[in-house]
Design an enzyme around this catalytic site. Structure first.
Site, PDB file in Angstrom:
ATOM      1  N   GLU A 106       0.855  -1.189   0.000  1.00  0.00           N
ATOM      2  CA  GLU A 106       0.000   0.000   0.000  1.00  0.00           C
ATOM      3  C   GLU A 106       0.886   1.233   0.000  1.00  0.00           C
ATOM      4  O   GLU A 106       1.752   1.371   0.859  1.00  0.00           O
ATOM      5  CB  GLU A 106      -0.895   0.027   1.243  1.00  0.00           C
ATOM      6  CG  GLU A 106      -1.951  -1.040   1.259  1.00  0.00           C
ATOM      7  CD  GLU A 106      -2.799  -1.005   2.527  1.00  0.00           C
ATOM      8  OE1 GLU A 106      -2.381  -0.388   3.536  1.00  0.00           O
ATOM      9  OE2 GLU A 106      -3.870  -1.612   2.512  1.00  0.00           O
ATOM     10  N   ASN A 116       1.941  14.581  -7.507  1.00  0.00           N
ATOM     11  CA  ASN A 116       2.885  15.017  -8.524  1.00  0.00           C
ATOM     12  C   ASN A 116       3.868  13.904  -8.840  1.00  0.00           C
ATOM     13  O   ASN A 116       4.161  13.071  -7.978  1.00  0.00           O
ATOM     14  CB  ASN A 116       3.675  16.246  -8.048  1.00  0.00           C
ATOM     15  CG  ASN A 116       2.790  17.424  -7.749  1.00  0.00           C
ATOM     16  OD1 ASN A 116       1.825  17.679  -8.452  1.00  0.00           O
ATOM     17  ND2 ASN A 116       3.110  18.153  -6.695  1.00  0.00           N
ATOM     18  N   HIS A 139      12.838  23.703  -2.006  1.00  0.00           N
ATOM     19  CA  HIS A 139      11.588  24.442  -2.220  1.00  0.00           C
ATOM     20  C   HIS A 139      10.653  24.358  -1.013  1.00  0.00           C
ATOM     21  O   HIS A 139      10.628  23.357  -0.313  1.00  0.00           O
ATOM     22  CB  HIS A 139      10.832  23.875  -3.435  1.00  0.00           C
ATOM     23  CG  HIS A 139      11.654  23.788  -4.673  1.00  0.00           C
ATOM     24  ND1 HIS A 139      11.549  22.728  -5.549  1.00  0.00           N
ATOM     25  CD2 HIS A 139      12.583  24.617  -5.193  1.00  0.00           C
ATOM     26  CE1 HIS A 139      12.384  22.917  -6.556  1.00  0.00           C
ATOM     27  NE2 HIS A 139      13.030  24.052  -6.364  1.00  0.00           N
ATOM     28  N   LYS A 183       4.175  17.081   2.508  1.00  0.00           N
ATOM     29  CA  LYS A 183       4.387  16.186   1.364  1.00  0.00           C
ATOM     30  C   LYS A 183       4.670  14.777   1.862  1.00  0.00           C
ATOM     31  O   LYS A 183       5.316  14.583   2.896  1.00  0.00           O
ATOM     32  CB  LYS A 183       5.570  16.658   0.519  1.00  0.00           C
ATOM     33  CG  LYS A 183       5.361  18.029  -0.104  1.00  0.00           C
ATOM     34  CD  LYS A 183       6.601  18.496  -0.839  1.00  0.00           C
ATOM     35  CE  LYS A 183       6.370  19.876  -1.430  1.00  0.00           C
ATOM     36  NZ  LYS A 183       7.585  20.431  -2.012  1.00  0.00           N
ATOM     37  N   TYR A 204       5.019  12.439  -5.270  1.00  0.00           N
ATOM     38  CA  TYR A 204       4.697  13.004  -3.962  1.00  0.00           C
ATOM     39  C   TYR A 204       3.272  13.532  -3.917  1.00  0.00           C
ATOM     40  O   TYR A 204       2.736  14.033  -4.886  1.00  0.00           O
ATOM     41  CB  TYR A 204       5.688  14.079  -3.541  1.00  0.00           C
ATOM     42  CG  TYR A 204       5.935  15.219  -4.487  1.00  0.00           C
ATOM     43  CD1 TYR A 204       5.449  16.486  -4.228  1.00  0.00           C
ATOM     44  CD2 TYR A 204       6.697  15.033  -5.634  1.00  0.00           C
ATOM     45  CE1 TYR A 204       5.706  17.550  -5.080  1.00  0.00           C
ATOM     46  CE2 TYR A 204       6.966  16.085  -6.494  1.00  0.00           C
ATOM     47  CZ  TYR A 204       6.461  17.342  -6.209  1.00  0.00           C
ATOM     48  OH  TYR A 204       6.711  18.384  -7.053  1.00  0.00           O
ATOM     49  N   ASP A 237      16.486  27.259  -9.559  1.00  0.00           N
ATOM     50  CA  ASP A 237      17.179  26.727  -8.388  1.00  0.00           C
ATOM     51  C   ASP A 237      18.584  27.297  -8.212  1.00  0.00           C
ATOM     52  O   ASP A 237      19.154  27.202  -7.131  1.00  0.00           O
ATOM     53  CB  ASP A 237      17.240  25.196  -8.451  1.00  0.00           C
ATOM     54  CG  ASP A 237      15.885  24.555  -8.166  1.00  0.00           C
ATOM     55  OD1 ASP A 237      14.961  25.260  -7.709  1.00  0.00           O
ATOM     56  OD2 ASP A 237      15.745  23.333  -8.399  1.00  0.00           O
TER      57      ASP A 237
END
Length: 185
Positions: free
Chosen positions: A28, A48, A61, A70, A130, A166
């Site tokens: 899972e 995402n 970030h 997340k 994520y 970045d």
């Protein structure tokens, strides 16, 4: 599933229970009640997926306001996943933690709001997935320099492949205080 601690009480590593037989394996990737029982109380609203080649570094970030918790994992390949506490007033402000996530270990990392996040691809390529607890909000997007010497992240490469964005993020000490989340809120 097994919960592994990190230096941050709020950041946890999840090692799922794997069911394997000669055909392959099953596990899972998310089950709301089980994750809730282990302190992950988020209502995830967006998933995402990114694909990156070896030596790509994405990050560091975060969003503020509209912070995003997340739940991150790797579907193919291997990454060094890194979090940095950017919560103003936190006793661990500016500290980092790194965890190897891979399609072999099947581990997930829970990154709560208030932490900057990034990863570096260690394998030939990586599929990184994520879940997010809030929607991407461009006006709330922030970042800190991946190579901030005050933080001192031990990245496994010296010259990573970076996006233009970045390469332009400031050091944490140069971020305007209004752009930092507050510890305990």
């Amino acid at each position: 599933m097994e919960i592994l601690s990190t230096k941050f009480n709020e950041v946890i590593v999840i090692s799922p229970r794997i069911f394997q037989d000669p055909r392959g394996y099953f596990f899972e990737t998310f089950q709301a009640e089980r994750y809730k029982d282990n302190g992950i109380l988020c209502n995830f609203v967006q998933d995402n997926l990114s694909c990156s080649q070896k030596n790509t570094l994405r990050g560091l970030h975060y969003q503020h306001p509209h912070g995003q918790a997340k739940l991150v994992s790797v579907v193919r390949g291997e990454v060094l996943d890194v979090v940095v506490d950017v919560r103003k007033g936190s006793p661990t402000f500016g500290q980092w933690e790194g965890v190897v996530l891979s399609s072999e270990n099947h581990r997930q990392l829970f990154v709560p709001e208030g932490f900057a996040h990034g990863f570096c691809v260690l394998s030939e390529d990586a599929l990184f997935t994520y879940k997010c607890s809030d929607y991407y909000t461009p006006d709330a997007e922030h970042g800190i320099a991946w190579d901030d010497p005050d933080i001192g992240i031990a990245w496994p490469i010296e010259c990573p492949l970076l996006s233009e964005k970045d390469t332009c993020y400031p050091r944490l000490r140069d971020v305007d205080e209004k752009d930092l989340p507050v510890f305990g809120m």
